[in-house]
Design a protein around this motif. Structure first.
Motif, PDB file in Angstrom:
ATOM      1  N   ASP A   1      74.072  33.513  27.112  1.00 54.13           N
ATOM      2  CA  ASP A   1      73.245  33.558  25.906  1.00 54.13           C
ATOM      3  C   ASP A   1      72.540  34.898  25.752  1.00 54.13           C
ATOM      4  O   ASP A   1      72.293  35.353  24.621  1.00 54.13           O
ATOM      5  CB  ASP A   1      72.225  32.420  25.921  1.00 54.13           C
ATOM      6  N   ALA A   2      72.205  35.542  26.855  1.00 54.95           N
ATOM      7  CA  ALA A   2      71.577  36.857  26.766  1.00 54.95           C
ATOM      8  C   ALA A   2      72.533  37.872  26.141  1.00 54.95           C
ATOM      9  O   ALA A   2      72.116  38.715  25.332  1.00 54.95           O
ATOM     10  CB  ALA A   2      71.120  37.327  28.145  1.00 54.95           C
ATOM     11  N   VAL A   3      73.813  37.792  26.494  1.00 51.36           N
ATOM     12  CA  VAL A   3      74.810  38.685  25.893  1.00 51.36           C
ATOM     13  C   VAL A   3      74.905  38.442  24.391  1.00 51.36           C
ATOM     14  O   VAL A   3      74.915  39.377  23.587  1.00 51.36           O
ATOM     15  CB  VAL A   3      76.187  38.500  26.559  1.00 51.36           C
ATOM     16  N   VAL A   4      74.969  37.153  24.011  1.00 54.30           N
ATOM     17  CA  VAL A   4      75.038  36.824  22.583  1.00 54.30           C
ATOM     18  C   VAL A   4      73.765  37.276  21.873  1.00 54.30           C
ATOM     19  O   VAL A   4      73.803  37.764  20.740  1.00 54.30           O
ATOM     20  CB  VAL A   4      75.275  35.317  22.383  1.00 54.30           C
ATOM     21  N   ALA A   5      72.627  37.131  22.550  1.00 51.90           N
ATOM     22  CA  ALA A   5      71.360  37.585  21.968  1.00 51.90           C
ATOM     23  C   ALA A   5      71.387  39.086  21.706  1.00 51.90           C
ATOM     24  O   ALA A   5      70.872  39.562  20.684  1.00 51.90           O
ATOM     25  CB  ALA A   5      70.198  37.219  22.885  1.00 51.90           C
ATOM     26  N   ALA A   6      71.975  39.853  22.616  1.00 51.27           N
ATOM     27  CA  ALA A   6      72.070  41.302  22.424  1.00 51.27           C
ATOM     28  C   ALA A   6      72.976  41.640  21.245  1.00 51.27           C
ATOM     29  O   ALA A   6      72.728  42.601  20.507  1.00 51.27           O
ATOM     30  CB  ALA A   6      72.577  41.971  23.692  1.00 51.27           C
ATOM     31  N   LEU A   7      74.036  40.846  21.045  1.00 54.99           N
ATOM     32  CA  LEU A   7      74.911  41.045  19.879  1.00 54.99           C
ATOM     33  C   LEU A   7      74.173  40.698  18.582  1.00 54.99           C
ATOM     34  O   LEU A   7      74.264  41.417  17.587  1.00 54.99           O
ATOM     35  CB  LEU A   7      76.166  40.183  20.015  1.00 54.99           C
ATOM     36  N   ALA A   8      73.438  39.581  18.590  1.00 54.78           N
ATOM     37  CA  ALA A   8      72.677  39.192  17.408  1.00 54.78           C
ATOM     38  C   ALA A   8      71.596  40.226  17.085  1.00 54.78           C
ATOM     39  O   ALA A   8      71.277  40.454  15.912  1.00 54.78           O
ATOM     40  CB  ALA A   8      72.055  37.811  17.614  1.00 54.78           C
ATOM     41  N   THR A   9      71.060  40.836  18.117  1.00 56.17           N
ATOM     42  CA  THR A   9      70.046  41.875  17.914  1.00 56.17           C
ATOM     43  C   THR A   9      70.646  43.082  17.200  1.00 56.17           C
ATOM     44  O   THR A   9      69.980  43.734  16.390  1.00 56.17           O
ATOM     45  CB  THR A   9      69.436  42.288  19.262  1.00 56.17           C
ATOM     46  N   ARG A  10      71.909  43.359  17.477  1.00 55.52           N
ATOM     47  CA  ARG A  10      72.600  44.438  16.761  1.00 55.52           C
ATOM     48  C   ARG A  10      72.653  44.118  15.265  1.00 55.52           C
ATOM     49  O   ARG A  10      72.428  45.001  14.432  1.00 55.52           O
ATOM     50  CB  ARG A  10      74.006  44.599  17.333  1.00 55.52           C
ATOM     51  N   ALA A  11      72.929  42.861  14.914  1.00 58.03           N
ATOM     52  CA  ALA A  11      72.932  42.476  13.503  1.00 58.03           C
ATOM     53  C   ALA A  11      71.565  42.733  12.887  1.00 58.03           C
ATOM     54  O   ALA A  11      71.462  43.220  11.755  1.00 58.03           O
ATOM     55  CB  ALA A  11      73.329  41.011  13.356  1.00 58.03           C
ATOM     56  N   GLY A  12      70.510  42.420  13.644  1.00 58.35           N
ATOM     57  CA  GLY A  12      69.171  42.686  13.153  1.00 58.35           C
ATOM     58  C   GLY A  12      68.924  44.166  12.949  1.00 58.35           C
ATOM     59  O   GLY A  12      68.363  44.587  11.930  1.00 58.35           O
TER      60      GLY A  12
END
Length: 247
Positions: free
Chosen positions: A201-212
């Motif tokens: 989930d931390a990896v996915v969170a880092a990807l979602a942060t890129r969208a932000g």
């Protein structure tokens, strides 16, 4: 650009952190750790061009805060009928309603689920970030975002069934992600992401942060912006995961 994704838990043992470095049309996972404390999270966002995404509510519903304050002081309360319609503003934030509209299910409630214990830690983390000089804003107006890994995956079209409890499901998800995003270099951390759901989930969170960071999300509307600055705002990615590598 660096994006930091944190899967926050109430305590250090369940907390994971991922760091993605974005350059030359791709991203490389340069760090993936579990058992992360607040000091390590604060240290991870030092320097320029770094964005932080935290998988945890950044605030509580206004109505819940007002209700607890009034009850605590003995002030007159609205008549409590116990019905779902009466409870809903106390249970869910404005952003939670948007999440439900986008992904078809309610997120966990910060005021009535155990998630609230993690949010207590998050409140302290936000204070430490602010004291370190990192700009803290709960409405997704700066470099701090509230992210939702499971919801992000669903919006990107991935099957998230059972991935939090089944390592085989995480392996399939990671293979699918790698096929759709060949620009993502996991840097040898794939086994940890498969073995540990928090790390995944931390990896996915880092990807979602890129969208932000790219502005590829729906920000709070002007009429709810002040509320979002108190309650928090979930960054739900807009557009496919494949587009994250473009700047």
């Amino acid at each position: 650009m660096r994006t930091i994704g944190v899967d926050l838990a109430a305590g250090v043992p369940g907390t994971a952190l991922a760091e993605l470095v974005w350059a030359d049309g791709g991203a490389r996972l340069t760090r993936l750790e579990t058992g992360v404390d607040d000091a390590a999270i604060v240290a991870s966002v030092s320097g320029d061009a770094v964005w932080l995404g935290v998988d945890c509510p950044l605030g509580w519903p206004d109505a819940f805060v007002d209700f607890v304050r009034a009850h605590h002081s003995g002030s007159a309360l609205e008549l409590v009928d116990g019905g779902a319609d009466w409870r809903r503003p106390l249970v869910y934030r404005r952003t939670d309603h948007v999440v439900r509209e986008r992904i078809g299910r309610w997120p966990l409630s910060v005021s009535t689920d155990r998630l609230g214990v993690t949010a207590l830690r998050c409140a302290g983390l936000l204070r430490r970030l602010a004291e370190s000089g990192f700009p803290v804003d709960r409405a997704a107006e700066g470099r701090l975002f509230e992210v939702y890994p499971g919801g992000s995956l669903r919006l990107w079209g991935f099957d998230t069934t059972g991935y939090r409890v089944d390592a085989e499901r995480r392996a399939v998800l990671l293979d699918t992600l790698s096929a759709r995003a060949p620009w993502l270099d996991l840097g040898g951390f794939a086994p940890l992401a498969v073995a540990n759901a928090d790390a995944f989930d931390a990896v996915v969170a880092a990807l979602a942060t890129r969208a932000g960071a790219l502005g590829a999300f729906e920000p709070p509307a002007s009429e709810v912006l002040d509320i979002a600055r108190r309650e928090g705002w979930v960054v739900l990615p807009e557009g496919p995961v494949e587009a994250l590598a473009s700047s």
